[in-house]
Design an enzyme around this catalytic site. Sequence first.
Site, PDB file in Angstrom:
ATOM      1  N   ARG A   1      42.524  46.768  37.587  1.00  0.00           N
ATOM      2  CA  ARG A   1      42.479  48.162  38.039  1.00  0.00           C
ATOM      3  C   ARG A   1      42.692  48.194  39.546  1.00  0.00           C
ATOM      4  NH1 ARG A   1      43.245  48.746  33.559  1.00  0.00           N
ATOM      5  NH2 ARG A   1      42.093  49.906  31.955  1.00  0.00           N
ATOM      6  N   GLU A  40      48.911  55.922  40.866  1.00  0.00           N
ATOM      7  CA  GLU A  40      50.193  55.524  40.276  1.00  0.00           C
ATOM      8  C   GLU A  40      51.015  56.766  39.932  1.00  0.00           C
ATOM      9  OE1 GLU A  40      49.381  52.895  37.030  1.00  0.00           O
ATOM     10  OE2 GLU A  40      48.407  51.400  38.280  1.00  0.00           O
ATOM     11  N   HIS A  56      52.927  48.201  36.831  1.00  0.00           N
ATOM     12  CA  HIS A  56      51.924  48.279  35.756  1.00  0.00           C
ATOM     13  C   HIS A  56      52.547  47.913  34.407  1.00  0.00           C
ATOM     14  CE1 HIS A  56      47.849  50.347  34.742  1.00  0.00           C
ATOM     15  NE2 HIS A  56      48.040  49.268  34.013  1.00  0.00           N
TER      16      HIS A  56
END
Length: 376
Positions: free
Chosen positions: A75, A104, A122
């Site tokens: 994270r 993001e 990601h």
Amino acid sequence: RALACDMRVIGYDPLVGSAAVLDGAVRLVNDVDELLTASDCVTLHAKITENTKGMLNAERIGRMKRSAVVVNCARGELIDEAALAAALNEGRLAGAAVDVYSQEPPKGNPLLTAKNVVLSPHLGASTEEAQVAVSVEAADALLDYLVRGEIRSAVNVVGLPAQFNERDRAYLDLCMRMGSILSPWCAKGIERLQVTTRGEGIDQLCRTLARQCSVSLLTPHIGVRLNLVNAASITRERGIQVDAVAHAATRNYAETVTLVIETRDGRHEIEGTVFVDGRPRVLAIDGYRMEMAPERALVLIFNDDRPGVIGSVGQLFGDAGINIADMTLSRRDRTALMLLKLDQAPGDAVLKQLVALDAIQSVQSVLLVPLEKMDR
């Protein structure tokens, strides 16, 4: 994978009580700082909680070797990204690989222009190897059920079994609330929990209540979604001893449940029951007798038992515009426990002021589901 490359691997997990995991292949250290100073490559594998947010900050980055690298595929908010970028640009860290970000897409993120950093959008789970692993895991889970009758990571059996009656459900709700009240004391790790039931009406429910307590105790602190199905396997994997003890004999109430936890910082206990109206009551915390319906914002205050403390606490919440809906007091020796039920959750600033008051020994706060929502 690190072990396969003949790397010496150490780890830190506050919820694992053993000295090593993976059959002794990974040695566990006592705290994050010890891990950071000893490691050449630091990888993060934690969820976001109040305790983990910003855990790799400027101070801790400063403790790392200049030759070390950081890998974060967990994270983004675990890391102070500005501090990490500064360390990379100034040569105080050798490198970093980052797949997750505090926001993001990471527009304007300082890591985008930092030196010696590898960034990915990601996509940590979108590799060919990961897709194969997911397929194999799904097949293994299906075989476990068909061949051995075991259910792992089920998403369609997280609720209560159909054979549980309303009284059983009420006790499961009680244990959820009791576990949540003790959960803040588990932040640095829990080694053992024991659930003891008294009364013939709930003796057969004891092991299930122990699972429910495991769920509410651990959920705020681990990155796995816990439920009644997987609680036993998760606690077993983490080396947490779970005991369920059922007694037919009762004391002052027809039925009671007692939850005891043993953590790295000590032992804590809570006792509760369900009244004939189906509503839960907390009867004692750490031996301090009381009677309160556990719901909404609760604050537990241990303080020196002397004049003026209650007034100081009431004045502080009044100045903060927070109404005290209910209060119970209990005394033992020279210490008192004040359990407050508030109309709204206190912020961190209020809690810090509360801890700073004279005669206050410790403060814990927890937010529980209102009972009227459970009635619907």
